[in-house]
Design a protein around this motif. Sequence first.
Motif, PDB file in Angstrom:
ATOM      1  N   GLY A 257     -22.181  18.272 -16.087  1.00  0.00           N
ATOM      2  CA  GLY A 257     -22.143  17.783 -17.456  1.00  0.00           C
ATOM      3  C   GLY A 257     -22.901  16.483 -17.611  1.00  0.00           C
ATOM      4  N   ILE A 258     -22.319  15.541 -18.336  1.00  0.00           N
ATOM      5  CA  ILE A 258     -23.010  14.263 -18.555  1.00  0.00           C
ATOM      6  C   ILE A 258     -23.122  13.455 -17.273  1.00  0.00           C
ATOM      7  CG2 ILE A 258     -22.319  14.118 -20.978  1.00  0.00           C
ATOM      8  CD1 ILE A 258     -20.288  11.931 -20.083  1.00  0.00           C
ATOM      9  N   PHE A 259     -22.376  13.852 -16.233  1.00  0.00           N
ATOM     10  CA  PHE A 259     -22.402  13.125 -14.966  1.00  0.00           C
ATOM     11  C   PHE A 259     -23.345  13.757 -13.942  1.00  0.00           C
ATOM     12  CE2 PHE A 259     -18.058  12.469 -16.686  1.00  0.00           C
ATOM     13  CZ  PHE A 259     -18.167  11.114 -16.958  1.00  0.00           C
ATOM     14  N   ALA A 260     -24.081  14.795 -14.346  1.00  0.00           N
ATOM     15  CA  ALA A 260     -24.962  15.499 -13.407  1.00  0.00           C
ATOM     16  C   ALA A 260     -26.114  14.589 -12.967  1.00  0.00           C
ATOM     17  CB  ALA A 260     -25.523  16.752 -14.079  1.00  0.00           C
ATOM     18  N   THR A 261     -26.351  14.429 -11.616  1.00  0.00           N
ATOM     19  CA  THR A 261     -25.502  15.052 -10.599  1.00  0.00           C
ATOM     20  C   THR A 261     -24.914  14.007  -9.636  1.00  0.00           C
ATOM     21  OG1 THR A 261     -27.405  15.435  -9.110  1.00  0.00           O
ATOM     22  CG2 THR A 261     -26.823  17.224 -10.603  1.00  0.00           C
ATOM     23  N   LEU A 262     -25.676  12.935  -9.360  1.00  0.00           N
ATOM     24  CA  LEU A 262     -25.223  11.965  -8.352  1.00  0.00           C
ATOM     25  C   LEU A 262     -24.578  10.752  -9.036  1.00  0.00           C
ATOM     26  CD1 LEU A 262     -25.165  11.482  -5.227  1.00  0.00           C
ATOM     27  CD2 LEU A 262     -27.231  10.109  -5.530  1.00  0.00           C
TER      28      LEU A 262
ATOM     29  N   GLY B 285     -14.669   8.768 -15.935  1.00  0.00           N
ATOM     30  CA  GLY B 285     -14.123  10.049 -16.358  1.00  0.00           C
ATOM     31  C   GLY B 285     -14.585  11.260 -15.579  1.00  0.00           C
ATOM     32  N   ASP B 286     -15.394  11.059 -14.562  1.00  0.00           N
ATOM     33  CA  ASP B 286     -15.862  12.166 -13.724  1.00  0.00           C
ATOM     34  C   ASP B 286     -14.731  12.629 -12.797  1.00  0.00           C
ATOM     35  OD1 ASP B 286     -17.511  14.018 -12.513  1.00  0.00           O
ATOM     36  OD2 ASP B 286     -18.852  12.542 -11.595  1.00  0.00           O
ATOM     37  N   ASP B 287     -14.860  13.851 -12.298  1.00  0.00           N
ATOM     38  CA  ASP B 287     -13.905  14.410 -11.343  1.00  0.00           C
ATOM     39  C   ASP B 287     -13.946  13.579 -10.054  1.00  0.00           C
ATOM     40  OD1 ASP B 287     -12.753  15.860  -9.226  1.00  0.00           O
ATOM     41  OD2 ASP B 287     -13.278  17.787 -10.111  1.00  0.00           O
ATOM     42  N   PRO B 288     -12.832  12.950  -9.660  1.00  0.00           N
ATOM     43  CA  PRO B 288     -12.838  12.079  -8.469  1.00  0.00           C
ATOM     44  C   PRO B 288     -13.296  12.779  -7.202  1.00  0.00           C
ATOM     45  CG  PRO B 288     -10.822  11.750  -9.736  1.00  0.00           C
ATOM     46  CD  PRO B 288     -11.515  12.937 -10.333  1.00  0.00           C
ATOM     47  N   ASP B 289     -12.961  14.064  -7.045  1.00  0.00           N
ATOM     48  CA  ASP B 289     -13.386  14.774  -5.837  1.00  0.00           C
ATOM     49  C   ASP B 289     -14.904  14.927  -5.787  1.00  0.00           C
ATOM     50  OD1 ASP B 289     -10.815  15.032  -4.883  1.00  0.00           O
ATOM     51  OD2 ASP B 289     -10.486  16.979  -5.828  1.00  0.00           O
ATOM     52  N   ARG B 290     -15.493  15.163  -6.948  1.00  0.00           N
ATOM     53  CA  ARG B 290     -16.955  15.273  -6.996  1.00  0.00           C
ATOM     54  C   ARG B 290     -17.602  13.915  -6.682  1.00  0.00           C
ATOM     55  NH1 ARG B 290     -18.578  20.135  -9.087  1.00  0.00           N
ATOM     56  NH2 ARG B 290     -17.054  21.283 -10.339  1.00  0.00           N
TER      57      ARG B 290
ATOM     58  N   ALA C 284     -30.114   4.485 -22.865  1.00  0.00           N
ATOM     59  CA  ALA C 284     -30.680   5.795 -23.216  1.00  0.00           C
ATOM     60  C   ALA C 284     -29.607   6.822 -23.553  1.00  0.00           C
ATOM     61  CB  ALA C 284     -31.554   6.313 -22.071  1.00  0.00           C
ATOM     62  N   THR C 285     -28.420   6.696 -22.947  1.00  0.00           N
ATOM     63  CA  THR C 285     -27.352   7.689 -23.152  1.00  0.00           C
ATOM     64  C   THR C 285     -26.263   7.190 -24.091  1.00  0.00           C
ATOM     65  OG1 THR C 285     -26.101   6.861 -21.250  1.00  0.00           O
ATOM     66  CG2 THR C 285     -27.697   8.628 -20.825  1.00  0.00           C
ATOM     67  N   HIS C 286     -26.455   5.988 -24.653  1.00  0.00           N
ATOM     68  CA  HIS C 286     -25.436   5.395 -25.538  1.00  0.00           C
ATOM     69  C   HIS C 286     -24.072   5.328 -24.850  1.00  0.00           C
ATOM     70  CE1 HIS C 286     -28.450   5.660 -28.686  1.00  0.00           C
ATOM     71  NE2 HIS C 286     -28.605   6.947 -28.392  1.00  0.00           N
ATOM     72  N   GLY C 287     -24.109   5.074 -23.546  1.00  0.00           N
ATOM     73  CA  GLY C 287     -22.872   4.873 -22.793  1.00  0.00           C
ATOM     74  C   GLY C 287     -22.251   6.124 -22.209  1.00  0.00           C
ATOM     75  N   GLU C 288     -22.820   7.296 -22.495  1.00  0.00           N
ATOM     76  CA  GLU C 288     -22.291   8.556 -21.941  1.00  0.00           C
ATOM     77  C   GLU C 288     -22.996   8.825 -20.625  1.00  0.00           C
ATOM     78  OE1 GLU C 288     -19.870  10.612 -23.414  1.00  0.00           O
ATOM     79  OE2 GLU C 288     -19.574   8.854 -24.683  1.00  0.00           O
ATOM     80  N   ARG C 289     -22.452   8.289 -19.534  1.00  0.00           N
ATOM     81  CA  ARG C 289     -23.238   8.278 -18.292  1.00  0.00           C
ATOM     82  C   ARG C 289     -22.385   8.074 -17.060  1.00  0.00           C
ATOM     83  NH1 ARG C 289     -22.658   3.364 -16.282  1.00  0.00           N
ATOM     84  NH2 ARG C 289     -22.347   1.579 -17.656  1.00  0.00           N
ATOM     85  N   GLY C 290     -23.047   8.265 -15.915  1.00  0.00           N
ATOM     86  CA  GLY C 290     -22.502   7.838 -14.640  1.00  0.00           C
ATOM     87  C   GLY C 290     -23.129   6.520 -14.235  1.00  0.00           C
TER      88      GLY C 290
END
Length: 271
Positions: free
Chosen positions: A39-44, A51-56, A255-261
Amino acid sequence: MNITEHNQNGLVYLTADGFDAAGGVAHGFSTRRGGVSEGIFATLNLSMNRGDDPDRVRENYRRFCAAIGVDVGKIVCASQVHGDTVRTVTAADLGIGLDEGEPWKADGLITDIPGVVLTIFTADCLPILLYDPVRRVVGAVHSGWRGTALGIAAKAVERMVDCYGCDRMDILAAIGPGISKCCFETHEDVPNAMTEAMGAAALSAIEVLPTGKFHVDLKALNAKRLESAGLDPAHIAVSPDCTCCMPEKYWSHRATHGERGSQAAMIALTV
C-alpha cells in the motif's frame, strides 16, 4: 568523496565511497525499494510508528541491516524533535527495542562503541553520517530546516571533538538523499532563520522566486556548516538525489502529503 548506489537483490541503498575506502565502518542510506510493506508503505518502510504492519517493518529492518552489514539487535535511535541535541550513546543505551518508545529526545547521536548501530529517520529532511576513522567515532544526524538553522551537524562535530578527542580534519561526512533546492519552496521564515544563524554565508543557498517565495538549498547549507566546523571540503560527500523529485525511489513527506513511510540512515563501527 562521492555517494554510490547499490542494488542487493532488489534492495537499493547508498553508501559514501570515502567511508568504504577508510574501512572499519558499516553504513548505509535506505531508499523505499526492496522491502515487503504494501500500500502506501510499499515497500521498504523503516518507520514503526506510521501505521504499517510491525511484522513487515521488522522484515524490512532485517533486510536492510543484512545488506549493509549491521546487527539489527544493536540499533539505537532517538525521538527526533527538529532540535540540536546531540547525545553520546553508551552501553547503557543498548537493548531498546525498535517498537518501544525512545527514552530521550535528540536529533544527533555519536558513539565510539563498536557494533552500536546509530540510526536516524528521514523523509525529506537530511540524513548526515559522520565518521572519524582515526579515533574511530561515528555520528548520525537528522537535519531539517530547523536543525540546519540551529547548526546540528556542526554541533555533532563539536561533540565528537569534545567527548572523544577527534581531530576535525580526520572526520568524514556524508549528506544523504533529502529534499533539494529544486523542491524546497518556502515562505520567508526559512531563509530568515538561515541568514539570522549564518549571516551572509547563507545567501548563496537561497533563491528568491517571482512569487515572493524562496528556494532553499539545505544540502549546501549543511555542507557550509560542516566546513565551518573545520571539516576538509574534500571529506564531505553530498547525495544529489532529491526525495521530493523522486517519490518512486524515496519517501517524501512533501510529495505524499504525509502519507508515507520513512528512510533510515545507519552507521556502526565494525567490531
